[in-house]
Design an enzyme around this catalytic site. Structure first.
Site, mmCIF file in Angstrom:
data_model
loop_
_atom_site.group_PDB
_atom_site.id
_atom_site.type_symbol
_atom_site.label_atom_id
_atom_site.label_comp_id
_atom_site.label_asym_id
_atom_site.label_seq_id
_atom_site.Cartn_x
_atom_site.Cartn_y
_atom_site.Cartn_z
ATOM 1 N N LEU A 293 0.828 -1.201 0.000
ATOM 2 C CA LEU A 293 0.000 0.000 0.000
ATOM 3 C C LEU A 293 0.865 1.254 0.000
ATOM 4 O O LEU A 293 1.780 1.384 0.823
ATOM 5 C CB LEU A 293 -0.914 0.030 1.230
ATOM 6 C CG LEU A 293 -2.111 -0.916 1.240
ATOM 7 C CD1 LEU A 293 -2.771 -0.910 2.626
ATOM 8 C CD2 LEU A 293 -3.127 -0.523 0.184
ATOM 9 N N ASP A 294 0.566 2.155 -0.908
ATOM 10 C CA ASP A 294 1.161 3.493 -0.893
ATOM 11 C C ASP A 294 0.572 4.257 0.301
ATOM 12 O O ASP A 294 -0.451 3.855 0.863
ATOM 13 C CB ASP A 294 0.828 4.181 -2.217
ATOM 14 C CG ASP A 294 1.372 5.587 -2.315
ATOM 15 O OD1 ASP A 294 2.528 5.809 -1.916
ATOM 16 O OD2 ASP A 294 0.635 6.466 -2.794
#
Length: 226
Positions: free
Chosen positions: A12-13
């Protein structure tokens, strides 16, 4: 690039994906330009700085001369750490998404170009750290902040924890996420609630407009636990 089935791990960014860090970043860049005596920039243009590595953004988005980029990074970091860093609320529905992904048994790794020490503080502040198997960000400005390098470190960190990365997916909001993941053969899902509206995202494996859509796409069709 197609999405794997099943999805076995998720990267996940942070900025533009988990938290809305845009306002704090824009304010900090404006303060930095003013302190350095450089021309002010349109706040809407400065939103393009959310996501990519800071040195690149300062030069190519904010217009900082190449010879002054490192000076600008130092000034920016000082202002950002003074308080703007934590002015980054979670996007609606993201807390439940992260919680449900974690509860479903899918290993999560944070993969952000933001300095890792800041990323950890933001996750701690949001109360989400416990849901991540690994937290990976830039160790310093330069090569370690390039998204492909961050993705490589995140994959290594998951594998070190015996996570199955055969069906890994990256989730982000910018072209840098798509390109950085592709270097390692990882498909990228782009969330449209972030800051990539002006990017060419045609190479993304999929795009989603709501956390509920992302949950279903990743194979967690309903909330697992609260």
């Amino acid at each position: 690039m197609r999405l794997p089935s099943p999805v076995t791990a998720v990267l996940l960014d942070l900025d533009g994906t988990i938290v809305d860090s845009g306002p704090g970043i824009v304010i900090t860049v404006s303060q930095t330009l003013a302190e350095l005596g450089l021309p002010a920039m349109d706040p809407q243009r400065l939103e393009l700085m959310v996501g990519p590595p800071l040195p690149w953004s300062l030069e190519h988005v904010a217009g900082v001369p190449a010879a002054r980029v490192q000076e600008a990074v130092t000034v920016y970091r000082r202002h950002y750490a003074d308080g703007a860093m934590l002015e980054a609320p979670l996007f609606p529905g993201v807390r439940a998404l992260v919680t449900d992904l974690s509860a479903s048994g899918i290993p999560l790794a944070l993969a952000t170009s933001k300095p890792e020490r800041y990323a950890r503080q933001i996750l701690d502040h949001a109360g989400l750290t416990e849901h991540f198997t690994a937290v990976c960000g830039a160790l310093e400005d330069g090569p370690s902040s390039v998204k492909s390098v961050v993705v490589e470190r995140a994959l290594a960190a998951l594998r070190a924890q015996s996570a199955d990365t055969s069906g890994v997916v990256h989730v982000g909001d910018r072209i840098h996420d798509v390109e950085g993941a592709a270097v390692h053969g990882v498909p990228c899902v782009v969330v449209t609630w972030g800051y990539g509206a002006t990017d060419d995202l045609s190479a993304a494996a999929a795009t989603v407009g709501e956390p509920e859509d992302l949950r279903r796409l990743l194979g967690v069709s309903a909330p697992v636990a609260r």
